[in-house]
Design an enzyme around this catalytic site. Structure first.
Site, mmCIF file in Angstrom:
data_model
loop_
_atom_site.group_PDB
_atom_site.id
_atom_site.type_symbol
_atom_site.label_atom_id
_atom_site.label_comp_id
_atom_site.label_asym_id
_atom_site.label_seq_id
_atom_site.Cartn_x
_atom_site.Cartn_y
_atom_site.Cartn_z
ATOM 1 C CG ASN A 121 -1.931 -1.101 1.175
ATOM 2 O OD1 ASN A 121 -2.758 -1.164 0.267
ATOM 3 N ND2 ASN A 121 -1.842 -2.017 2.132
ATOM 4 C CB SER B 179 4.644 9.554 9.013
ATOM 5 O OG SER B 179 4.449 9.300 10.395
ATOM 6 C CE1 TYR C 182 2.317 5.033 8.049
ATOM 7 C CE2 TYR C 182 3.322 5.907 10.047
ATOM 8 C CZ TYR C 182 2.522 6.083 8.930
ATOM 9 O OH TYR C 182 1.936 7.304 8.700
ATOM 10 C CE LYS D 93 3.108 7.110 5.181
ATOM 11 N NZ LYS D 93 2.285 7.647 4.079
HETATM 12 N N1 LIG Z 1 -3.457 11.128 10.649
HETATM 13 C C1 LIG Z 1 -2.215 11.451 11.022
HETATM 14 O O1 LIG Z 1 -2.003 12.016 12.111
HETATM 15 C C2 LIG Z 1 -1.059 11.139 10.120
HETATM 16 C C3 LIG Z 1 -1.221 10.613 8.858
HETATM 17 N N2 LIG Z 1 -0.128 10.409 8.050
HETATM 18 C C4 LIG Z 1 -0.277 9.863 6.705
HETATM 19 O O2 LIG Z 1 -1.311 10.558 6.035
HETATM 20 C C5 LIG Z 1 -1.990 9.689 5.165
HETATM 21 C C6 LIG Z 1 -3.474 9.710 5.487
HETATM 22 O O3 LIG Z 1 -3.635 9.271 6.813
HETATM 23 P P1 LIG Z 1 -5.058 9.249 7.523
HETATM 24 O O4 LIG Z 1 -6.006 10.086 6.763
HETATM 25 O O5 LIG Z 1 -4.838 9.493 8.950
HETATM 26 O O6 LIG Z 1 -5.411 7.718 7.343
HETATM 27 P P2 LIG Z 1 -6.825 7.067 6.997
HETATM 28 O O7 LIG Z 1 -6.696 5.616 7.201
HETATM 29 O O8 LIG Z 1 -7.893 7.814 7.686
HETATM 30 O O9 LIG Z 1 -6.898 7.364 5.441
HETATM 31 C C7 LIG Z 1 -6.121 6.666 4.509
HETATM 32 C C8 LIG Z 1 -6.979 6.393 3.315
HETATM 33 O O10 LIG Z 1 -6.202 5.689 2.339
HETATM 34 C C9 LIG Z 1 -7.007 4.665 1.790
HETATM 35 N N3 LIG Z 1 -6.147 3.596 1.302
HETATM 36 C C10 LIG Z 1 -5.393 2.746 2.035
HETATM 37 N N4 LIG Z 1 -4.756 1.879 1.224
HETATM 38 C C11 LIG Z 1 -5.102 2.216 -0.050
HETATM 39 C C12 LIG Z 1 -4.773 1.691 -1.316
HETATM 40 N N5 LIG Z 1 -3.956 0.644 -1.460
HETATM 41 N N6 LIG Z 1 -5.304 2.280 -2.412
HETATM 42 C C13 LIG Z 1 -6.147 3.336 -2.301
HETATM 43 N N7 LIG Z 1 -6.502 3.870 -1.120
HETATM 44 C C14 LIG Z 1 -5.976 3.314 -0.001
HETATM 45 C C15 LIG Z 1 -7.900 4.197 2.938
HETATM 46 O O11 LIG Z 1 -9.059 3.579 2.460
HETATM 47 C C16 LIG Z 1 -8.183 5.507 3.670
HETATM 48 O O12 LIG Z 1 -9.365 6.133 3.203
HETATM 49 C C17 LIG Z 1 -1.370 8.313 5.331
HETATM 50 O O13 LIG Z 1 -0.445 8.110 4.288
HETATM 51 C C18 LIG Z 1 -0.667 8.411 6.665
HETATM 52 O O14 LIG Z 1 0.445 7.556 6.697
HETATM 53 C C19 LIG Z 1 1.135 10.706 8.469
HETATM 54 C C20 LIG Z 1 1.354 11.190 9.719
HETATM 55 C C21 LIG Z 1 0.277 11.447 10.645
HETATM 56 O O1 LIG Z 2 1.993 8.643 10.993
HETATM 57 C C1 LIG Z 2 1.138 8.632 11.848
HETATM 58 O O2 LIG Z 2 1.328 9.327 12.994
HETATM 59 C C2 LIG Z 2 0.252 9.651 13.859
HETATM 60 C C3 LIG Z 2 0.837 10.057 15.211
HETATM 61 O O3 LIG Z 2 1.612 9.006 15.700
HETATM 62 P P1 LIG Z 2 1.308 8.336 17.126
HETATM 63 O O4 LIG Z 2 2.420 7.354 17.306
HETATM 64 O O5 LIG Z 2 1.338 9.453 18.120
HETATM 65 O O6 LIG Z 2 -0.080 7.726 17.063
HETATM 66 C C4 LIG Z 2 -0.680 8.448 13.983
HETATM 67 O O7 LIG Z 2 -1.757 8.748 14.831
HETATM 68 C C5 LIG Z 2 -1.174 8.106 12.584
HETATM 69 O O8 LIG Z 2 -2.048 6.994 12.624
HETATM 70 C C6 LIG Z 2 0.006 7.719 11.744
HETATM 71 O O9 LIG Z 2 -0.418 7.527 10.391
#
Ligand SMILES: NC(=O)C1=CN([C@@H]2O[C@H](COP(=O)(O)OP(=O)(O)OC[C@H]3O[C@@H](n4cnc5c(N)ncnc54)[C@H](O)[C@@H]3O)[C@@H](O)[C@H]2O)C=CC1
Ligand SMILES: O=C1O[C@H](COP(=O)(O)O)[C@@H](O)[C@H](O)[C@H]1O
Length: 257
Positions: free
Chosen positions: A84, A109, A146, A150
């Site tokens: 993914n 991340s 993970y 990234k």
């Molecule tokens: N939420 C956070 O605090 C952080 C998020 N990120 C990164 O930001 C991005 C988005 O994260 P969130 O919105 O929190 O996660 P989320 O899980 O809410 O959203 C990720 C989306 O990607 C889709 N997805 C997963 N695998 C897929 C694939 N193979 N093909 C198409 N779609 C796919 C999922 O269905 C989901 O809707 C991720 O790459 C995550 O690693 C990075 C650091 C922190």
């Molecule tokens: O990259 C990500 O980081 C956030 C924050 O990290 P955490 O270790 O404090 O949970 C995480 O919530 C998120 O799922 C992840 O995609």
């Protein structure tokens, strides 16, 4: 930006923050992994970033990409991040080159650099008076697979920038939490990214001129161990929120005017 902007992972948390803040600012093309519960107000498709065909269809007609799709779990197993996050991101870059995309914004991340949080530095580095800072020039130092995925996404961007000329911005997102900073979690408060600052930094990454950047995506928290100076300089990022302005869920201070 006249052409549509592709937003992958549009159904997730970061996608929601971006769309809530920038709904009308761009002509969006949304990519979902499964059919959305409600009909979106924008062009969209359902697909998987590990499918060449789905990615080519998603990329068709766009000139900029915000690539969020992937497995976001810090504990995600290798098979999942390989497919993914790593393979999916490589396919996205390859299709972006084929389409002549100009700008590629990648959701990196804090976990790409998680092993800087050593026993010797923590928990002091999470506190407001501590001066330790990562600024994006350090080598990756992931603390889990993970994070490895990234860091690999950042290196893929380096390759596609150097060899094909795409402008690439890697945003090392901290902890996106809606409404207020994480509660009883110093580390999370130090890397809090509010929803509006999340939308704003992605707007900046779509608007600014740059070559290849790695920036930290956090709000202007008093507690911080990630510098936001590069995001300010390279992108014009001007965050509004600060986890110190909250007591639990309550906002107790307003941002400086
Ligand atoms: N939420 C956070 O605090 C952080 C998020 N990120 C990164 O930001 C991005 C988005 O994260 P969130 O919105 O929190 O996660 P989320 O899980 O809410 O959203 C990720 C989306 O990607 C889709 N997805 C997963 N695998 C897929 C694939 N193979 N093909 C198409 N779609 C796919 C999922 O269905 C989901 O809707 C991720 O790459 C995550 O690693 C990075 C650091 C922190
Ligand atoms: O990259 C990500 O980081 C956030 C924050 O990290 P955490 O270790 O404090 O949970 C995480 O919530 C998120 O799922 C992840 O995609």
């Amino acid at each position: 930006m006249d052409d549509p902007v592709l937003l992958t992972g549009a159904g997730g948390a970061v996608g929601a923050a971006i769309l809530e803040g920038l709904e009308d600012a761009y002509e969006w093309k949304l990519m979902f992994h499964s059919p959305p519960a409600e009909e979106p107000d924008h062009e969209y498709l359902v697909g998987d970033v590990s499918s060449e065909g789905d990615v080519a269809a998603a990329m068709d007609g766009v000139s900029a990409v915000i690539h969020l799709a992937g497995d976001p779990r810090p504990e995600a197993p290798w098979d999942s991040v390989l497919e993914n996050n790593i393979d999916g991101t490589q396919k996205m870059y390859e299709a972006a080159v084929d389409e002549g995309v100009e700008k590629f914004v990648f959701a990196s991340s804090n976990h790409a650099v998680g092993s800087f949080e050593t026993d010797e530095r923590t928990p002091e580095m999470y506190r407001p008076d501590d001066q330790y800072r990562l600024d994006g020039t350090e080598l990756p130092r992931p603390g889990n697979l993970y994070g490895v995925s990234k860091a690999t996404g950042e290196v893929l961007g380096r390759y596609y920038h150097d060899q094909y000329g795409l402008s690439v911005c890697n945003i090392r997102i901290g902890n996106l939490t809606r409404g207020h900073p994480p509660i009883d979690y110093e580390r999370g408060q130090a890397m809090w990214l509010s929803y509006r600052d999340c939308a704003h930094i992605h707007d900046c990454a779509l608007q600014a001129d740059y070559e290849y950047e790695i920036v930290y995506g956090i709000s202007d928290n008093d507690r911080k161990y990630y510098s936001i100076e590069r995001a300010k300089e390279a992108l014009g990022y001007d965050p509004q929120d600060n986890s110190a302005h909250f007591d639990g869920e309550e906002r107790v201070a307003e941002p400086e005017p």
